[in-house]
Design an enzyme around this catalytic site. Sequence first.
Site, mmCIF file in Angstrom:
data_model
loop_
_atom_site.group_PDB
_atom_site.id
_atom_site.type_symbol
_atom_site.label_atom_id
_atom_site.label_comp_id
_atom_site.label_asym_id
_atom_site.label_seq_id
_atom_site.Cartn_x
_atom_site.Cartn_y
_atom_site.Cartn_z
ATOM 1 N N HIS A 43 106.859 163.487 -25.875
ATOM 2 C CA HIS A 43 107.861 163.270 -26.916
ATOM 3 C C HIS A 43 109.098 164.094 -26.563
ATOM 4 O O HIS A 43 109.283 165.198 -27.058
ATOM 5 C CB HIS A 43 107.307 163.696 -28.276
ATOM 6 N N ARG A 45 112.776 165.475 -26.646
ATOM 7 C CA ARG A 45 113.816 165.583 -27.675
ATOM 8 C C ARG A 45 115.147 165.913 -27.000
ATOM 9 O O ARG A 45 115.176 166.409 -25.869
ATOM 10 C CB ARG A 45 113.423 166.639 -28.703
ATOM 11 N N HIS A 50 110.974 171.202 -24.819
ATOM 12 C CA HIS A 50 109.632 171.164 -24.195
ATOM 13 C C HIS A 50 109.662 170.139 -23.061
ATOM 14 O O HIS A 50 109.939 170.504 -21.923
ATOM 15 C CB HIS A 50 108.526 170.899 -25.221
ATOM 16 N N GLU A 70 107.232 158.893 -26.888
ATOM 17 C CA GLU A 70 107.639 158.898 -28.293
ATOM 18 C C GLU A 70 109.047 159.451 -28.429
ATOM 19 O O GLU A 70 109.457 160.312 -27.652
ATOM 20 C CB GLU A 70 106.707 159.784 -29.124
ATOM 21 N N THR A 100 109.175 169.260 -35.628
ATOM 22 C CA THR A 100 108.146 168.276 -35.304
ATOM 23 C C THR A 100 108.367 167.058 -36.187
ATOM 24 O O THR A 100 109.166 167.101 -37.123
ATOM 25 C CB THR A 100 106.729 168.859 -35.516
ATOM 26 N N HIS A 190 99.198 163.032 -35.584
ATOM 27 C CA HIS A 190 99.827 164.174 -36.243
ATOM 28 C C HIS A 190 98.781 164.962 -37.031
ATOM 29 O O HIS A 190 98.266 164.506 -38.034
ATOM 30 C CB HIS A 190 100.987 163.787 -37.160
ATOM 31 N N GLY A 213 98.010 166.364 -29.559
ATOM 32 C CA GLY A 213 98.550 167.370 -28.659
ATOM 33 C C GLY A 213 98.354 168.783 -29.164
ATOM 34 O O GLY A 213 97.617 169.580 -28.577
#
Length: 237
Positions: A43, A45, A50, A70, A100, A190, A213
């Site tokens: 994911h 961003r 990260h 994602e 998140t 999630h 994750g």
Amino acid sequence: MTKLSVNINKIATLRNSRGGNVPNLLKVAKDIENFGAQGITIHPRPDERHIRYQDALDLTKVVSTEYNIEGNPIQKFIDLVLQTKPTQVTLVPDAIDAITSNAGWDTIKNASFLKEVISTFKDNNIRTSIFVDPINKMVEGAANVGADRIELYTESYADDYAKGNLKGVEPFTNAAVLAHKLGLGINAGHDLSLDNIKYFKENVPNLLEVSIGHALISESLYLGLENVVNMYLNKLK
């Protein structure tokens, strides 16, 4: 069997905290696949705190199972997905500064936007999933904009389960039944963990895939990564 896709964002966070390439994200992805996981999720961003955009490109050379990317479909993200051509793209309505993911799409209010984005991905043979809350009208909206799958946002279930409220799974059961009737595949993610995943799997029909994750990596600190992957696989049978 429900497939397990492991989100490796936390591995990238650990790497970035020291600079360099330890732990090696690409090696970890390959190892997780070798341990039995059926997919890798990232994911990225916009701030690349990260997963870096270059990571997404590099992973195309090593991921041999399902590759799921994602993110919020801003233009930079769309361009990245079209360049990498993963197995699946999961659209998440993250604010740029979100720590998140914290909500599913309003698939009715954002219908025209989602329809356009999904059409672009499907024209490139990329399976598209939409992150949604377990609300029937939002599931219907996902079908109406042409999504292939939904990913049920499971934070509320995890919170309820931790409090002993097993009825918290009921909205997810209902959403999954409706989604299946509408021809949508069903993913979830999630705050799913070793504590709550088995009950969720048992009560959500036609669950194709979970993306996990944070909990999985945290549990692995105590139990070992290979053990944790296989513990999830056993619970998902």
